[in-house]
Design a protein around this motif. Structure first.
Motif, short mmCIF file in Angstrom:
data_model
loop_
_atom_site.label_atom_id
_atom_site.label_comp_id
_atom_site.label_asym_id
_atom_site.label_seq_id
_atom_site.Cartn_x
_atom_site.Cartn_y
_atom_site.Cartn_z
N THR A 259 0.80 -1.21 0.00
CA THR A 259 0.00 0.00 0.00
C THR A 259 0.84 1.27 0.00
O THR A 259 0.42 2.29 -0.52
CB THR A 259 -0.96 0.00 1.21
N LEU A 260 2.03 1.23 0.57
CA LEU A 260 2.87 2.42 0.61
C LEU A 260 3.18 2.95 -0.78
O LEU A 260 3.52 4.12 -0.93
CB LEU A 260 4.15 2.18 1.40
N LEU B 71 -6.50 1.76 1.88
CA LEU B 71 -5.88 0.76 2.74
C LEU B 71 -6.88 -0.36 3.06
O LEU B 71 -6.55 -1.54 2.95
CB LEU B 71 -5.38 1.41 4.03
N VAL B 72 -8.10 -0.01 3.43
CA VAL B 72 -9.12 -1.02 3.75
C VAL B 72 -9.42 -1.87 2.52
O VAL B 72 -9.58 -3.09 2.62
CB VAL B 72 -10.41 -0.36 4.29
N SER B 73 -9.44 -1.23 1.38
CA SER B 73 -9.70 -1.96 0.13
C SER B 73 -8.60 -3.00 -0.12
O SER B 73 -8.89 -4.14 -0.51
CB SER B 73 -9.77 -0.96 -1.02
N SER C 52 -9.59 -11.65 1.41
CA SER C 52 -10.52 -12.45 0.63
C SER C 52 -9.82 -13.58 -0.11
O SER C 52 -10.43 -14.57 -0.50
CB SER C 52 -11.27 -11.58 -0.38
N LYS C 53 -8.50 -13.45 -0.32
CA LYS C 53 -7.73 -14.46 -1.04
C LYS C 53 -7.19 -15.55 -0.11
O LYS C 53 -6.71 -16.56 -0.57
CB LYS C 53 -6.56 -13.81 -1.79
N ASP C 54 -7.25 -15.30 1.21
CA ASP C 54 -6.73 -16.26 2.18
C ASP C 54 -7.85 -17.22 2.56
O ASP C 54 -8.80 -16.85 3.24
CB ASP C 54 -6.20 -15.52 3.41
N GLU D 44 -17.72 -6.18 6.23
CA GLU D 44 -18.48 -5.08 6.84
C GLU D 44 -18.09 -4.86 8.30
O GLU D 44 -17.93 -3.73 8.74
CB GLU D 44 -19.99 -5.32 6.71
N LYS D 45 -17.90 -5.95 9.03
CA LYS D 45 -17.51 -5.85 10.43
C LYS D 45 -16.08 -5.30 10.54
O LYS D 45 -15.80 -4.45 11.38
CB LYS D 45 -17.61 -7.24 11.10
N PHE D 46 -15.19 -5.78 9.67
CA PHE D 46 -13.82 -5.28 9.67
C PHE D 46 -13.80 -3.78 9.36
O PHE D 46 -13.14 -3.00 10.04
CB PHE D 46 -12.96 -6.04 8.65
N LYS D 47 -14.53 -3.36 8.33
CA LYS D 47 -14.60 -1.95 7.93
C LYS D 47 -15.17 -1.10 9.06
O LYS D 47 -14.67 -0.01 9.34
CB LYS D 47 -15.45 -1.80 6.66
N GLU D 48 -16.21 -1.59 9.71
CA GLU D 48 -16.82 -0.86 10.82
C GLU D 48 -15.80 -0.67 11.96
O GLU D 48 -15.67 0.43 12.50
CB GLU D 48 -18.03 -1.65 11.33
N THR D 49 -15.07 -1.72 12.28
CA THR D 49 -14.05 -1.65 13.33
C THR D 49 -12.94 -0.68 12.92
O THR D 49 -12.47 0.13 13.72
CB THR D 49 -13.46 -3.06 13.60
N PHE D 50 -12.53 -0.74 11.67
CA PHE D 50 -11.49 0.15 11.14
C PHE D 50 -11.95 1.61 11.20
O PHE D 50 -11.22 2.49 11.65
CB PHE D 50 -11.16 -0.24 9.70
#
Length: 188
Positions: free
Chosen positions: A119-120, A151-153, A160-162, A172-178
């Protein structure tokens, strides 16, 4: 009555000018002078939308001074991202109450390093000032930023690949926490 209103307006305006004038003549401690550093200050703080970092690099060579400033700013930015994502990951995993909590946390940490490195490359320079000192050296002031959404994207893409994490991963839960963590940063 109208005279009283005009007089009141004049008194209020005069008071406002006096108060504003006093603010700008704030006394500094004896023997100290204020230093204004280019590319720093509130406009360059991390917000709920962007991670930001700034730094200074100095060298006898113009290009080297910029490289030093950019390297230092990137390191600072990477550390801020890693700290934030570690907090988000801990909160996310705890809120999901996963049976394999330890394994999930380890996998997130591994992905964290990968994603930060990838991401950097998406950072953007938002301020750059080049100065020459009295001694003839070059001094570069720089501020950079990285979109929190970007970054979230990237995290979503990697998570999603793991296959193991995909089972327990809820974007959605991860994004909300972030987003909650970014809101806290934006208030500091």
């Amino acid at each position: 009555m109208k005279k009283l209103t005009h007089l009141s307006l004049i008194v209020i305006a005069a008071a406002a000018v006096l108060i504003e004038g006093c603010k700008s003549k704030e006394k500094l401690p004896k023997g100290e002078t204020e230093v204004n550093v280019p590319c720093s200050g509130p406009d360059f703080f991390t917000t709920n939308k962007f991670f930001r970092a700034n730094s200074i690099g100095e060298s006898q060579d113009q290009v080297t001074s910029k490289k030093k400033a950019l390297t230092n700013a990137r390191n600072e930015l990477a550390q801020a991202i890693q700290t934030t994502v570690k907090t988000v990951t801990d909160n996310y995993v705890n809120s999901r109450e996963m049976n394999n909590k330890e394994e999930v946390e380890e996998r997130f940490e591994s992905l964290n390093r990968e994603v930060v490195d990838q991401t950097l490359s998406g950072i953007r320079t938002i301020c750059e000032k080049l100065m020459k000192t009295e001694q003839g050296a070059y001094k570069t002031y720089i501020a950079i930023e990285l979109s929190a959404d970007e970054l979230v994207s990237k995290y979503n893409e990697r998570l999603s690949k793991d296959d193991r994490l995909k089972i327990d991963y809820d974007y959605e839960k991860f994004k909300e926490t972030f987003d909650k963590e970014m809101e806290k940063m934006g208030k500091n």
